[in-house]
Every structure is written in structure tokens, then in C-alpha cells.
Design an enzyme around this catalytic site. Structure first.
Site, PDB file in Angstrom:
ATOM      1  N   GLY A 129       0.867  -1.184   0.000  1.00 41.69           N
ATOM      2  CA  GLY A 129       0.000   0.000   0.000  1.00 41.69           C
ATOM      3  C   GLY A 129       0.897   1.225   0.000  1.00 41.69           C
ATOM      4  O   GLY A 129       1.819   1.322   0.828  1.00 41.69           O
ATOM      5  N   ARG A 189      10.453  -1.282  -4.294  1.00 40.29           N
ATOM      6  CA  ARG A 189       9.301  -1.360  -5.217  1.00 40.29           C
ATOM      7  C   ARG A 189       9.273  -0.055  -6.031  1.00 40.29           C
ATOM      8  O   ARG A 189       9.505   1.023  -5.468  1.00 40.29           O
ATOM      9  CB  ARG A 189       7.981  -1.547  -4.454  1.00 40.29           C
ATOM     10  N   ASP A 220      -1.307   4.781  -6.325  1.00 39.45           N
ATOM     11  CA  ASP A 220       0.121   4.579  -6.043  1.00 39.45           C
ATOM     12  C   ASP A 220       0.970   5.721  -6.573  1.00 39.45           C
ATOM     13  O   ASP A 220       2.046   6.004  -6.053  1.00 39.45           O
ATOM     14  CB  ASP A 220       0.594   3.254  -6.631  1.00 39.45           C
TER      15      ASP A 220
HETATM   16  O1  MRU Z   1       0.616  -4.021  -4.494  1.00 36.42           O
HETATM   17  P1  MRU Z   1       0.026  -3.220  -3.366  1.00 36.42           P
HETATM   18  O2  MRU Z   1      -0.839  -4.023  -2.464  1.00 36.42           O
HETATM   19  O3  MRU Z   1       1.081  -2.427  -2.634  1.00 36.42           O
HETATM   20  O4  MRU Z   1      -0.906  -2.178  -4.104  1.00 36.42           O
HETATM   21  C1  MRU Z   1      -1.651  -1.286  -3.331  1.00 36.42           C
HETATM   22  C2  MRU Z   1      -2.571  -0.457  -4.119  1.00 36.42           C
HETATM   23  O5  MRU Z   1      -2.591  -0.494  -5.339  1.00 36.42           O
HETATM   24  C3  MRU Z   1      -3.435   0.493  -3.368  1.00 36.42           C
HETATM   25  O6  MRU Z   1      -4.662   0.636  -3.994  1.00 36.42           O
HETATM   26  C4  MRU Z   1      -2.722   1.849  -3.326  1.00 36.42           C
HETATM   27  O7  MRU Z   1      -1.430   1.705  -2.845  1.00 36.42           O
HETATM   28  C5  MRU Z   1      -3.449   2.819  -2.507  1.00 36.42           C
HETATM   29  S1  MRU Z   1      -3.275   2.423  -0.793  1.00 36.42           S
HETATM   30  C6  MRU Z   1      -3.965   3.633   0.143  1.00 36.42           C
END
Ligand code: MRU
Length: 350
Positions: free
Chosen positions: A54, A96, A239
């Protein structure tokens, strides 16, 4: 499966006794397990392997990791310790690629490090805690702003997990759903979010812990659900948001936005300004993380002849023209395709 624990007891990240506790989200919902980390490379590994995930939570974890690095390497004898901290920042930056909050948090910590004189350990811990607290405050504010926009809309569909688990607390998209639900009951739907199942494993679990009923759907059921007229708004996090309002978010968000346009459903993106990358003119410049085929390719297909492969981009970019509104703690931008989100830069400081 165990019943969801009390919401107050579960946090993605906890800073305690000068250590970072990270909830291992890979084990949810079956197990609530925290790992305790004392070094930045350990935290980088936790980000890479998605114990913590996230965008805002990744940024906060990185900020604490820099504080851990200073705590580990600081010495009064010489200044070489700072080079070790910078090296740790490089390791964190490689964990990441898509969530800009990671790079934003590292930049804030780097700027802080550059100006601290005495007590750098305390100063860096203080800054990391401040980043964490500000994220929670931003989410609560966005929750109210987003709920104002929803009015008495009934049907809400979210994707991935943009909740307390993905942030410092309260959540972005789920923060709006929380605030909206406090005002009146809604029908909340969550897409399971293949391949990592953030919706199935995290979102409905987190909402249940807050006594918010939610209905899980297979991602492929979204079109039919919208066709049934049950959805008024799609509410998601982000993101990375480019200056023109294009939004990178979990893979599948773009599909939902295309479907939403066809069915007259509105799309709300909820994200703190730390998720906006003002250096990127549009979403085509955003690096999309590709993860291992093994995240969803059955083991029995992983064979030497390589005849069966898998393509696993874990984010996609939704063009601004498909987004009805972007909600940030510094203001709301309706129809972002008109002017993008550049004006928010003037409202923002940390
Ligand atoms: O791969 P992730 O679980 O890190 O991806 C998270 C997301 O795409 C969320 O929707 C995004 O980070 C918003 S979190 C408030």
C-alpha cells in the site's frame, strides 16, 4: 478462519521501543503476526516481499527504516556513518518502483538528515513519527471530504486494499467509506483483486473489524454488478498520480474505470498529496511494477520448456478523463482531465 480482531489492535506499522513492528499482511486473514525489525535492509525486504504494502504504508515504513539506519550507524567519531545511511536509502529505493510515496518519504528523510546537527537519531525518529501521524490526519480529513461528495449515494465498489492496512491508519478509499458509513448505511462491494487478493484477504476483513458489512465480488463480476444499477461510485486509492491527473493504481482499476464510464458510474480517487508526482506530466511515464509469474502461475506449469508463461503487471494507469474526482487532504479536484492536479502543489508542505 478466525473472526476479525478489534480494529484498534491491528496496525500495519508500529514504532515501539525504537524498533519497527511490521504486520505480515501475507498471512492475513488467517494470522495476525508482527515481525520486529532493527535495520533498514530488513524493512526493504519486507516491502519487496509485501509484508507491508500500500503506497502510504510503504512510504511510512521507509521513513522508519531510515530512522533505524541512523540509529544503527550514527557515531560521534566520524561522519562516515552518513554514507551508510545513504547506502541504506538506496536499498530502500530499490524495493518497489511504482508507489511514489516511497521516494517522497526518502526525500523528506534525506532533507531532514541534511540539516540535523545534534541528536540526529532523535530528530530522524521524530520526523518518521511525524510522517506517520500526518498520514493518519490526512486520511481522516479526506474521509470527511469524500463522504461530503458521496452525499447519500448507496452503492460503493472499491478495489485492492486502500485501508488502514495500506496507510498509517484509517485508509484513503476505505477512509471515505468509513466516514460515509458513519453518516448512513451503504452497500459496500469489494473486488477480490487478483492475483494477490488484497480485496478478499484484507479489505473485507478490515471492514468487518470495523463492523462495516461488505460484499466480495470476483473481479470479473464488476461489469454485471454495474449493469445491475447497484453501484453509484467506484472508490480507489492510488500509487502515483501524474500532474495531468492520470492515476496508477492496482491492476484492474483501469478496467473498472472503463466499465464505469459505460454504465454511468462515477470514479473517485482518494490519495494524499504525497502520492502526486508533480515531475511526471502524464501517466505514461510511470514505471509499472512487474512481479513474478509464480504469484499466480500454478507450480505445475513452471517447466523448463517455458511453453506456458504469465504476464503479471501489478498496477495500471487510469487516464484522467475516466476519473470524476481526486480527493486529497489539500483539496478536491473534480474532472481532473481539465487541468490536472498541479494547483495542489501550492497548498502542500511538510
Ligand atoms: O501491491 P500493493 O498491495 O502495494 O498495491 C496497493 C494499491 O494499489 C493500493 O490501492 C494503493 O497503494 C493505494 S493504498 C492507500
Amino acid at each position: 478462519m478466525s473472526s476479525p480482531p478489534n480494529k484498534l489492535n491491528v496496525h500495519a506499522l508500529r514504532w515501539q521501543d525504537r524498533q519497527l513492528s511490521v504486520l505480515d499482511q501475507r498471512l492475513l486473514p488467517e494470522q495476525v503476526h508482527y515481525d520486529i525489525f532493527n535495520t533498514a535492509p530488513e524493512v526493504a525486504e519486507a516491502i519487496k516481499t509485501m509484508r507491508v504494502r500500500g503506497a502510504p504504508a510503504i512510504g511510512i515504513a521507509a521513513a522508519y527504516a531510515v530512522a533505524l539506519s541512523v540509529q544503527q550507524h550514527f557515531t560521534l567519531d566520524n561522519t562516515a556513518w552518513q554514507q551508510r545511511v545513504y547506502a541504506d536509502m538506496e536499498i530502500l529505493a530499490a524495493s518497489r518502483p511504482t508507489a511514489v510515496n516511497l521516494f517522497w518519504a526518502l526525500a523528506v528523510m534525506r532533507e531532514t538528515l541534511a540539516v540535523v546537527s545534534d541528536s540526529p537519531v532523535n530528530a530522524m525518529i521524530h520526523k518518521a513519527v511525524e510522517i506517520h501521524q500526518q498520514d493518519i490526519a490526512a486520511n481522516q480529513k479526506m474521509g470527511e471530504m469524500g463522504a461530503d461528495i458521496l452525499g447519500d449515494a448507496q452503492g460503493l465498489l472499491t478495489h485492492c486494499n486502500a485501508g488502514a492496512l495500506a496507510t498509517g491508519g484509517y485508509g484513503t478509499a476505505l477512509g471515505v467509506i468509513r466516514s460515509a458509513q458513519q453518516r448512513q448505511k451503504r452497500a459496500v462491494y469489494a473486488g477480490e483483486t487478483r492475483p494477490w487478493l488484497q480485496g478478499a484477504r484484507l479489505t473485507v476483513w478490515e471492514l468487518a473489524a470495523d463492523n462495516i458489512p461488505a460484499t466480495l465480488i470476483a473481479d470479473s463480476a464488476a461489469a454485471m454488478l454495474m449493469q445491475s444499477g447497484k453501484i453509484d461510485w467506484i472508490i480507489v486509492g492510488a500509487d502515483r498520480i501524474a500532474a495531468n491527473g492520470d492515476v496508477a493504481n492496482k491492476i484492474g482499476t483501469y478496467s473498472l474505470a472503463v466499465l464505469a464510464k459505460h454504465h454511468g458510474v462515477k470514479v473517485m480517487v482518494v490519495a494524499p498529496v504525497s502520492t502526486i508526482d508533480f515531475t511526471m506530466d502524464n501517466g505514461s511515464q510511470i514505471e509499472i511494477e512487474q512481479r513474478a509469474a509464480s504469484e499466480f502461475l500454478p507450480d505445475c506449469y513452471v517447466q523448463e520448456d517455458g511453453l506456458i508463461n504469465a504476464w503479471n503487471p501489478v498496477f495500471d494507469v487510469t487516464p484522467a478523463e475516466l476519473i470524476s474526482v481526486i480527493v486529497t487532504e489539500c483539496g478536491v479536484v473534480f474532472n481532473p482531465f481539465e487541468q490536472g492536479v498541479r494547483e495542489l502543489r501550492n497548498e502542500y508542505s511538510i
